[in-house]
Design a protein around this motif. Structure first.
Motif, short mmCIF file in Angstrom:
data_model
loop_
_atom_site.label_atom_id
_atom_site.label_comp_id
_atom_site.label_asym_id
_atom_site.label_seq_id
_atom_site.Cartn_x
_atom_site.Cartn_y
_atom_site.Cartn_z
N LEU A 141 8.53 21.29 27.21
CA LEU A 141 9.76 20.44 26.84
C LEU A 141 10.72 20.20 27.63
O LEU A 141 11.18 21.00 28.40
CB LEU A 141 10.35 20.88 25.34
N PRO A 142 11.54 19.06 27.63
CA PRO A 142 12.43 18.78 28.75
C PRO A 142 13.89 19.53 28.48
O PRO A 142 13.91 20.01 27.35
CB PRO A 142 12.72 17.16 28.41
N ASP A 143 14.66 19.75 29.31
CA ASP A 143 15.80 20.39 29.24
C ASP A 143 16.81 19.40 28.95
O ASP A 143 16.60 18.35 28.43
CB ASP A 143 16.33 20.90 30.70
N ASP A 144 18.31 19.75 28.84
CA ASP A 144 19.13 18.98 28.16
C ASP A 144 19.26 17.49 28.91
O ASP A 144 19.79 16.63 28.26
CB ASP A 144 20.49 19.43 28.22
N ASN A 145 18.97 17.35 29.95
CA ASN A 145 19.19 16.38 30.89
C ASN A 145 17.69 15.23 30.70
O ASN A 145 17.73 14.36 31.68
CB ASN A 145 19.58 16.59 32.06
N GLY A 146 16.94 15.76 29.98
CA GLY A 146 15.66 15.09 29.89
C GLY A 146 14.73 15.31 31.37
O GLY A 146 13.82 14.57 31.60
N HIS A 147 15.03 16.37 31.99
CA HIS A 147 14.21 16.78 33.18
C HIS A 147 13.35 18.07 32.99
O HIS A 147 13.54 18.65 31.91
CB HIS A 147 15.23 16.96 34.40
N ASN A 148 12.63 18.23 33.90
CA ASN A 148 11.77 19.58 34.12
C ASN A 148 10.98 19.82 33.07
O ASN A 148 10.68 21.13 32.79
CB ASN A 148 13.02 20.77 34.22
N ALA A 149 10.22 18.93 32.49
CA ALA A 149 9.19 19.16 31.54
C ALA A 149 7.85 19.31 32.16
O ALA A 149 7.72 18.38 32.74
CB ALA A 149 9.31 18.19 30.52
N LEU A 150 7.10 20.35 32.08
CA LEU A 150 5.76 20.57 32.72
C LEU A 150 4.83 19.02 31.86
O LEU A 150 5.06 18.89 30.95
CB LEU A 150 5.11 21.58 32.57
N LEU A 151 3.98 18.58 32.83
CA LEU A 151 3.14 17.84 32.21
C LEU A 151 2.16 18.81 31.26
O LEU A 151 1.76 19.68 31.70
CB LEU A 151 2.42 17.06 33.21
N GLY A 152 1.43 18.11 30.41
CA GLY A 152 0.67 18.74 29.51
C GLY A 152 1.14 19.42 28.31
O GLY A 152 2.21 18.75 28.01
N PHE A 153 0.52 20.13 27.35
CA PHE A 153 0.99 20.65 26.41
C PHE A 153 0.35 22.05 26.04
O PHE A 153 -0.55 22.20 26.78
CB PHE A 153 0.42 19.55 25.14
#
Length: 1950
Positions: A141-153
């Motif tokens: 899941l992304p951080d507060d700025n919409g960054h750093n979410a790993l691809l996949g699930f």
């Protein structure tokens, strides 16, 4: 949301037009670009109306549009998911293991969340109202700025516990998302889930996916369940917590100018209940914010633009309740400065109280370095800048945050316009690219450029621009993909591209270049922070003094842009910032200003303007000079007049007179519509209202807590007489008694309301009407009060009382909401069905006056119409000199609320005007022309009337503290000017009663001829004719009516920033008025010559003459001719306000309004020509030649005025005090468009101001902003005010909606609001109909809406009266009330039954009674008299026969109240007989079965097959075979049964044509006793009877009897009963019961028997002649059980009773029993009468025929004379359904009886009727053709053998039976005048006939089935021996051969 999407066509037309416009501007000499934007987007587009009409937003799709930034908006490729494994669960909301995943189901359950996982909410397309709970690894899941979410699930199922889902596709299948597109976590994982303070799992912030959500824009969402509204409705669309967002800004409200509805006075209580918890773990940010005590910021979420993650905060001042977007900034850092910024009192947006959508909100993500707000910003700028966030990220602000306001409304508007295309997609349009961000910003810039200096930006305008822009480009692309629009200039080289980020600043600057720097563009290179810093620097340096709007653009983040817009114009910024205050905060700020003495500086400023020092000093000086010797002509004359009044010389004034109370045609029509709606509720099949069970009407009127409205309603109820009419009170109703029926909704209301509820519970047979008057007031939900125990008791009071469970469930309470502004009750969740709305009818339809009245209603539309050109008297006006002074002072005192400034300015104007009129002429320059006109007419109007009648001035001051200040100041000035007795000043406070001085009370009592010593006026209506200023306070009017003497309605102080439709219309509704239609309003010529404004003191009212002037010469009037300007600013005069002149000195910024922008002088221009009311997009209409001259006076030091070449002299406004002949004018004088140039005006002393009051509506003064809003129209042609948000308590369901149409009716407007508005969480309807079900309308709730002051109170009081009358009518029936006939012919028999007190007849005594052959039933008044040996020769001529058509009309009836033992028709529904009627609690019809029952009958020669329809509930009355279930017999009781629980005799009721009206409901008549009731119906009517009477047993006659008469039904009933008796005897004989013990009686009852009576006789002894008697109503059960208990009852063949008559005398009841004919309700012994049959062919008189047969068989007929039956008059069904018409005619016409027979083989037209009916009808009317000798020859009757036929009243008959051993009268004394043989059988022989003697010339009539039988009968009876026949004497009924006619043969006795 970038500039281009792959695979999409670009929207070309808009950019091409834009570039062409820019190119044309560059080539042009003019600075102003061509207004192509306004042409494109601000004018109505006819071709788009079809698209606009039916468009409705699907919120889910809009949300996805806002969120799906990563995906193209073209149609998705179809996606097919793998089929689920067999046997698994596929239910929506459950996983494949069958576990519930819905948030509402698992919110309170403990969920095991592994470390590193978070709970998130997934959206399923098939469950838009629910979130599915999932556990997801937070690394994906992304951080507060919409960054750093790993691809996949990586995720787990929280339902079944299954773990390890590595693919979102697999996971989405497991949780049954059922997607049609490729599953993506970014699209379907929407929200973080958090636990609130109670531990419940609730929806948290949106997951901020990178690239979607418009790149993480600052926004917030709130969870309604997280804070203040958990109990409302978890499944409903809560503004911030549900999956359905609550979109749409508030169009029509200035940007940021939106508040909530009624709000708590304790804003501090809105703090969140506690920090939210992220998945059970406290967030450190949350702890930090709570520590900083940040207020919460609850906001409804925008359409799909909720991109936040972060902890909740307390409510933030920046929340604007009307807007559904996010808050103004979510700053998770900033510490103390940030806290200060958010909690400042008025610097930011309002701190909304509990009425707003209370919920926890989350901080917005911001970026970049903070921007410091400079100190003393407001002091330098003279206003508080309002900053609207636009696109992209918004920087932090720090420093002096008190001096700025940040609003998210523009951001929301931008986001909503992005979802428009998706909404169109829902309606069939293909996907299209939304407007680019660059284009949005460019359109916004151009919109701001074209705004006038006195206009405020409206979000509504911007929304419409975006919508039209998108539609224009979309339609161009879809309809003309290759065709470029025609262009005025050659296109630029190459293809026209979209506006790019790089071009945007340049294009914006170009657009702003022509606006004289009113719009300033700042371009940033790095971030918005530098642009904001630059703006603050320019503001501090004073370089933006002429700039109203600053647009800051940062295009560095390609392809995205960041932007914001700051409103820096003093006028606009003040309005916008003040509009963000809630009513509570508004009051709080005003109070603060008054209490802290901030207003003292304002007073000091006013004093400094006075040329002679302080105004109070001047007043004191004037007072001392005039004290003791009042030399003013005005004062002297007034005192003289008062003295003459006191002495008692009775001056008369014909104009005065309170109107008598009468119901107008309109009110009656509305009352009847209300009644019709109530009846339709009762008639519906839902059983929600049983009108038949109510005996009377009671009511309670609930009104707002206004003492005047309360007294006014009491007055209406008292004088309407409704209490007497409803029987609630006796004569001489006191006012104290009336108070029980009117409830003021204040703190004491609950006690009174509880007693009302208790009363309704204790009186179930009373219909209670709960009337909620002024129903748009206080719609706050009761939940708000429950959540905050410390709040005011009145919060949510209406909801707690009127919507309580007891009211909703009480079956005898009907709720009627009455309001002039129903919009807040017409939402998607309303409780009121659209079918239960009653709208006030229109006066005219197709030019026809529907309800002619002598008065015409003058409402808002008529006021607006008066402003159009062609009307000589504009009734809506504004005061531009007042507005100018307010604006100037607003700049001088920027920290004072404008309401304070406006009030003080207006009070100052009134004070100066009073002084000027009183003789201090130097004060004339310190007031406006309007105020001077009002004051002069107020003070001088009593002079016009010999009685001193004057006019009323309504001064509306909404804020109570300011109203008190105004009252004190004006009263002080009035006292110092010695005007105390000239006019009264009244403070109208809703919470208190009216206070009027003794002198004026005395005058009112004299005018109204009131003798009562203690009388005081309690309503404004009682102030009729009193010269007064009514200072009307209170935030909202509460329905107070104003008198006809109201002349001026001064609304200049209404809160112009709170623009919602209800608020605006209810303020203008104060002036609504009825004018006399005898003197219609004058209409002027459009181009009439108006006198020069330099010579007019008052150009507003042409009926008011000039002020007299002294010492001034008047030159010729200006030759200028001009049209009446569109804006009716009436201060186009030389009287410049000196105060505003001084106030403006030194101001460098331009004055709002067109004139001051074009002139060099800095003095204010009080006039404003037509450009002041320009609507955005209209062409500017500045015509200098039409400008009135503007000349300044008393303005030393000011620049000279521009010379217009018009020489005009300044006139002095000096009131003469020496000459009584020259006085001030009054409004009573006649209208004139030319005014005397100089000198004095002679008053017409006989003209009372009341004379014109009935013919002229009041003049209304409005704030300029409101005036423009009301008088300008939008593209639909409606006033712009109509398209505003309808009410504070609702919000738009979507910004994508059509405009209201000018042609819409009230009903269509209601449907529009029901579709496009939703209630706010604070609204009482918020929790209702959460699932949108239509069946949740309350069935007994109605809404009456009509314009204000039109007479709704009178209409609903009239409704109560006619409802009561109808209920009484429903409980009454018309019963036949006729005296028995032939009583005078009755002779005393030789033997009488003398035992008067016997309850039952003695068999032996009764046998001795002779049979009375006379018919006494009055329905047989036209029947032939039956002669016996007693009466034959004594018969006298009877009355003239009546025509058959008169029979029904002329029969006498009486109206009788139904008793509790009445029989009812199908319209009766009550609780007791629901089950009896077959209405199951679920309202399903009872099941029933069809059974055949056959038996043979030799006379018919065939087997008879009948059918029984037997409901399941009645099967116990029958015997069925086992097995097989065949019907065998109907159970019969035993003679020896003595039970009182049931009625032994089965009741048969033959009926036809009366399925609705037949009285078959015997439940109450039988007093609930068990009984067997069978309806006997014809086959073709079976279905309709079964539908209406599902629980009744039906006996269906064979189809051959479909056209038969009542004789056939009686025949079959008797034969069936005889056969059944034999079957029952056989069956029960096997059980050991003797055959004679089986009960042999049946009842045959008419279907119109309604009630039964018994006569109680008090005998002084058996043989006493003296006795008394009384009659009472009893149950049929009582009568039946009494008769069934008779000794030896089985020896009687027929038992009956009297027909009731009110004229029954002692003669009829003296004899308890008679042996005579019985009718209508008979008890038949089928055993004794086994060999006596009814004639199955008969239609008429079959009961008389049967009675005679029974008697002749030697059987007993007994009539119980002390029992009587009432028969209801019915106009339908029965024998009236038999119509005789021609068989061959296509158009059936009535045929006269003479045509019913014809000669055989003739060409006579055949008739469509049974032969037997034709025969009986013919003989009844024309038997004298067959028996001419018998006519009126009563001594020689016609002999009837074996059959009684009615030969008409003028022929007497004698009945004999040919049966052996029959009883016949002795005929040896008779010579008969005729013989009638009807279908005679073998018992009639020649020898039988030879016993009788006939007159010579007597006639014979033989009737047979065919001609052959006729001849055989003549031969068999040897008739030719004594009778002569001729061939021409043969006849037949006029039937075709197939209809089997009857044949006649007539002959003469030889």
């Amino acid at each position: 949301m970038g500039n281009s999407y792959a695979g999409q066509r670009r929207t070309r037309r808009f950019e091409e037009v834009l570039h062409n416009s820019i190119e044309a501007s560059l080539r042009s000499n003019s600075l102003a670009p061509r207004p192509i934007f306004s042409q494109l987007y601000l004018e109505a587009e006819q071709q788009l109306s079809a698209l606009e009409g039916g468009s409705r937003v699907d919120n889910e799709e809009e949300e996805e549009e806002g969120e799906g930034g990563l995906e193209p908006s073209c149609p998705p490729n179809p996606y097919q998911m793998h089929p689920p494994p067999e046997g698994c669960c596929t239910t929506d909301g459950f996983c494949q293991a069958g576990k519930d995943l819905r948030l509402v189901s698992v919110s309170s359950e403990p969920i095991d969340v592994p470390t590193g996982f978070l709970l998130v909410g997934a959206k399923s397309p098939s469950l838009p109202d629910h979130l599915l709970v999932c556990a997801v690894d937070k690394r994906f899941l992304p951080d507060d700025n919409g960054h750093n979410a790993l691809l996949g699930f990586s995720g787990n199922c929280v339902g079944c516990g299954k773990k390890g889902f590595c693919y979102f596709t697999e996971f989405s299948s497991h949780i049954n998302l059922k997607l049609t597109t490729q599953p993506k976590k970014q699209k379907h994982l929407k929200y973080y889930l958090v636990r609130n303070a109670q531990g419940a799992l609730t929806k948290g912030p949106l997951i901020c996916w990178r690239g979607s959500e418009s790149r993480g824009r600052p926004s917030t969402t709130g969870t309604g369940s997280g804070s203040l509204f958990p109990p409302l409705d978890s499944s409903g669309p809560q503004a911030a917590s549900s999956s359905e967002p609550t979109p749409g800004t508030s169009p029509g409200v200035p940007m940021g100018a939106q508040h909530a509805g009624p709000v708590s006075d304790h804003p501090s209580q809105t703090a969140a209940t506690g920090p939210a918890v992220f998945n059970g773990k406290d967030s450190p940010k949350t702890q930090q914010l709570v520590k900083n005590k940040l207020p919460a910021m609850p906001r409804p979420s925008a359409l799909g633009v909720m991109s936040n993650s972060g902890p909740p905060k307390k409510r933030h001042k920046g929340w604007s309740p009307e807007s559904p977007s996010a808050t103004d900034g979510g700053y998770s850092q900033g510490g103390g400065n940030r806290a200060k910024y958010e909690s400042t009192g008025t610097s930011c947006m309002p701190q909304v109280g509990l009425a707003g959508p209370a919920s926890v909100t989350f901080p917005v993500v911001a970026s970049g370095e903070p921007v410091s707000v400079p100190d003393n910003l407001m002091k330098i700028c003279k206003a508080k800048p309002v900053i609207f966030k636009g696109h992209g990220n918004f920087p932090y602000l720090c420093g002096n945050l008190n001096d700025v306001v940040v609003s998210p409304l523009l951001y929301t508007c931008y986001q909503n316009s992005q979802s428009v295309s998706r909404a169109y997609e829902q309606h069939g349009a293909c996907a299209a690219q939304p407007i680019s961000q660059e284009m949005q910003l460019l359109l916004t810039v151009y919109y701001l450029v074209q705004l006038a200096a006195d206009q405020v930006p409206l979000m509504e305008d911007l929304e419409q621009i975006f919508l039209r822009s998108w539609r224009e480009s979309h339609l161009t692309e879809t309809r003309q993909p290759q065709q470029a629009p025609p262009q005025p200039f050659p296109p630029a080289p190459g293809a026209v591209a979209q506006v790019t980020s790089a071009q945007l600043p340049w294009l914006a600057g170009l657009a702003a270049s022509s606006c004289n720097d009113s719009v300033h563009i700042i371009e940033c290179t790095h971030s918005l922070a530098e642009g904001l810093s630059e703006m603050f620097r320019l503001l501090v340096e004073g370089k933006l003094a002429k700039t109203n709007y600053v647009v800051i653009i940062c295009a560095c983040r390609s392809p995205a842009i960041d932007s914001c817009i700051a409103v820096t114009g003093k006028y606009q910024a003040r309005i916008l910032s003040e509009s963000l205050l809630t009513p509570a905060e508004y009051q709080k700020e005003v109070n603060y200003a008054l209490l802290t003495g901030k207003v003292d500086s304002l007073g000091a400023f006013f004093s400094s303007l006075c040329p002679e020092g302080d105004i109070d000093v001047l007043l004191d000086k004037f007072h001392q000079e005039n004290q003791g010797h009042i030399s003013s002509s005005l004062t002297a004359s007034s005192v003289t007049k008062s003295a003459s009044l006191d002495v008692g010389g009775a001056p008369t004034c014909t104009s005065y007179g309170l109107e008598p109370h009468h119901v107008r045609p309109f009110q009656l029509a509305v009352a009847q519509k209300l009644l019709s709606h109530v009846c339709s509720i009762a008639d519906s099949s839902t059983q929600n209202l049983d009108l038949g069970s109510f005996e009377k009407v009671d009511f309670l009127i609930c009104i707002p807590p206004s003492e005047v409205t309360y007294q006014q309603t009491l007055f209406h109820v008292w004088h309407s007489g409704v209490l007497l009419e409803l029987g609630l009170e006796k004569e001489h109703v006191t006012k104290q008694r009336v108070e029980q029926y009117v409830l003021k909704l204040d703190a004491e209301a609950q006690t009174k309301f509880k007693s009302f509820l208790q009363n309704s519970f204790q009186n179930p047979h009373t219909l209670f009407v709960l009337i909620h008057d002024h129903a748009h007031w206080d719609l706050v939900s009761g939940a708000v009060h429950n959540l905050c125990s410390q709040s005011d008791l009145s919060v949510g009071l209406v909801d707690r009382l009127l919507n309580c469970r007891e009211v909703k469930e009480a079956p005898n309470i009907v709720t009627l909401h009455v309001t002039s502004f129903p919009y807040a009750l017409q939402t998607q969740h309303t409780l009121i069905s659209p079918y239960n709305e009653i709208h006030w009818p229109a006066s005219y339809s197709s030019g026809v006056d529907l309800y002619p009245e002598n008065k015409k209603y003058f409402g808002l539309s008529e006021f607006i119409e008066s402003t159009l050109s062609g009307h000589s008297l504009p009734l809506l006006r504004y005061d531009s000199s007042f507005e100018a002074m307010v604006t100037a002072l607003g700049k001088r005192f920027p920290r004072l609320h404008s309401a304070v400034i406006r009030t003080f300015v207006l009070v100052q104007h009134y004070a100066a005007a009073m002084m000027a009129v009183s003789g201090l002429s130097q004060m004339k320059s310190y007031t406006s022309v309007e105020t001077l006109e009002i004051t002069q007419n107020l003070i001088n109007s009593p002079k016009q009337c010999p009685c001193g009648h004057g006019l009323m001035v309504l001064l509306r001051v909404p804020c109570s503290p300011l109203a008190a200040v105004a009252y004190e100041r004006l009263a002080h000035v009035r006292a110092r000017l010695a005007l105390d007795r000239h006019f009264e000043i009244i403070l109208g406070d809703p919470s208190s009663s009216i206070t009027v001085g003794k002198h004026f009370v005395k005058q009112l009592k004299m005018w109204q001829k009131i003798e009562e010593a203690e009388w005081r006026p309690q309503t404004y209506l009682e102030l009729e004719g009193l010269p007064c200023i009514l200072i009307f306070s209170g935030m909202d009017p509460h329905g107070e009516s104003l008198p006809r003497s109201l002349r001026y309605c001064d609304l200049r102080l209404i809160n112009s920033s709170c623009l919602v439709r209800t608020a605006l219309e209810q303020e203008l509704g104060l002036a609504a008025y009825f004018v006399s239609t005898e003197a219609p309003l004058e209409k002027g010529v459009p181009n009439e010559a108006l006198e020069s404004d330099a010579e007019k003191l008052s150009s507003t009212d042409n009926e008011d003459e000039e002020l007299a002037t002294e010492g001034s010469t008047s030159e010729k009037r200006s030759p200028v001719r001009r049209d009446r300007p569109r804006s009716h600013d009436s201060t186009c005069s030389p009287l410049s306000s000196k105060a505003s002149s001084s106030a403006l000195c030194g101001e460098s910024s331009a004055q709002p309004g067109g004139p001051s922008q074009r002139e060099q002088a800095r003095s204010p221009q009080p006039c404003s020509p037509s450009d002041e009311s320009r609507v955005p997009g209209d062409k500017q209409r500045l015509r200098a030649s039409q400008r009135p001259p503007v000349i300044s006076r008393h303005s030393p030091g000011l620049a000279p005025q521009p010379d217009y070449g018009l020489k005009t002299s300044q006139r002095s406004v000096q009131v003469p005090v020496t000459s009584s002949s020259s006085q001030l004018s009054s409004s009573g004088s006649s209208s004139s468009s030319t005014v005397p140039s100089a000198g004095t005006v002679i008053l017409q002393a006989s003209h009372c101001s009341m004379t014109r009051a009935c013919q002229q509506p009041p003049i209304v003064f409005l704030p300029k902003l409101v005036y423009d809003m009301v008088t300008s129209t939008d593209s639909s042609g409606l006033p712009k005010a109509a398209s505003l948000l309808p009410s504070h308590s609702v919000m738009w369901a979507s910004s994508f909606r059509p405009l209201l149409s000018k042609t819409m009716t009230s009903t269509e407007q209601s449907l529009y609001y029901r579709q496009w508005t939703v209630p706010r969480p604070s609204h009482m309807d918020y929790g209702d109909r959460a699932e949108g079900r239509g069946d949740s309308f309350h069935p007994r709730r109605l809404l009456l809406s009509g314009p204000p002051q039109i007479g709704k109170t009178g209409a609903y009081l009239q409704f109560l009266s006619i409802l009561s009358r109808m209920l009484i009518r429903l409980t009454e029936v018309d019963v036949y009330d006729e005296e028995e006939i032939n009583i005078d012919l009755e002779e005393e028999p030789d033997w009488q039954y003398l035992h008067h007190g016997d309850p039952w007849p003695d068999l032996e005594l009764f046998r001795k009674l002779p049979f009375d052959y006379l018919i006494h039933d009055p329905k047989y008044e036209d029947a032939s008299l039956i002669c016996s040996h007693h009466q034959g020769v004594k018969r006298q001529d009877r009355a003239t026969p009546r025509k058959p058509e008169e029979l029904y009309v002329r029969r006498q009836t009486s109206r009788m109240r139904l008793s509790k033992y009445a029989a009812y028709n199908t319209y009766h529904h009550c609780e007791q007989c629901h089950q009896y009627m077959g209405f199951h609690p679920r309202y399903q019809l009872y099941e029933s079965t069809l059974h055949a029952f056959a038996f043979s009958y030799s006379m018919l020669g065939e087997e008879i097959q009948l059918h029984f329809i037997i409901p399941k509930s009645k099967e116990h009355h029958f015997v069925f075979s086992q097995p097989g279930g065949q019907l065998e017999s109907m159970r019969l009781p035993l003679v020896t049964d003595k039970s009182h629980e049931y009625i032994k005799s089965p009741t048969f009721t033959p009926t036809t044509g009366r399925h609705e009206h037949g009285l078959f409901n015997l439940y109450h008549a039988m007093d609930g006793a068990s009984h067997l009731h069978v309806l006997v119906v014809k086959e073709y009517e079976m279905a309709i009877y079964k539908k209406y009477w599902p629980n009744h047993i039906m006996l269906v006659l064979p189809s051959i009897f479909n056209s038969a008469g009542v004789g056939a039904a009686h025949f079959l009933i008797k034969e069936l009963s005889s056969h059944n008796l034999e079957l029952e005897r056989s069956r029960q004989e096997e059980l050991g019961i003797k055959p004679q013990d089986i009960w042999p009686f049946i009842v045959i009852s008419d279907d119109s028997c309604v009630m039964w009576n018994v006569v109680d006789v008090d005998c002084g002894g058996d043989r006493s002649r003296e006795f008394s008697w009384s009659e009472r109503n009893v149950s049929l059960k009582y009568i039946m059980q009494h008769i069934e208990a008779s000794p030896n009852i089985t020896h009687y063949a027929l038992i009956g009773m009297r027909k009731w008559s009110s004229r029954t005398g002692s003669r009829e009841v003296r004899k308890p029993f008679s042996r005579c004919h019985v009718h209508d309700f008979i008890i038949l012994n089928v055993d004794l009468t086994q060999n006596v049959q009814y004639n199955q062919n008969r239609f008429l008189c079959d009961d008389v025929d049967f009675n005679l047969r029974v008697h002749s068989a030697g059987l007993l007929l007994c009539r119980f004379n002390r029992f009587s039956v009432m028969k209801k008059q019915m106009a339908v069904g029965g024998h009236r359904s038999l119509h005789i018409t021609s068989k061959v005619s296509d158009h059936p016409v009535a045929v006269v009886p003479a045509q019913y027979i014809c000669a055989p083989d003739s060409k006579h037209p055949f008739l469509a009727a049974p032969a037997q009916l034709l025969l009986e009808k013919f003989l009844q009317q024309h038997s004298h053709r067959f028996f001419p000798l018998s006519l009126r020859n009563h001594g020689h009757p016609v002999l009837l053998v074996d059959c009684y036929l009615n030969l008409g009243s003028q022929i007497s008959v004698c009945y004999v039976s040919s049966r052996p051993h029959s009883l016949n009268i002795s005929c040896s004394d008779f010579m008969f005048s005729g013989l009638l043989l009807y279908l005679c059988d073998s018992f009639v022989g020649a020898s039988f006939l030879k016993k009788f003697h006939f007159l010579k010339g007597a006639t014979l009539c033989v009737i047979c089935q065919d001609r052959n039988s006729l001849r055989q009968t003549v031969v068999r009876l040897e008739l030719e021996d004594e009778w002569q026949f001729r061939l021409r004497d043969e006849f037949q009924t006029a039937n075709a051969k197939e209809d089997r006619p009857l044949f006649f043969l007539t002959g003469r006795h030889i």
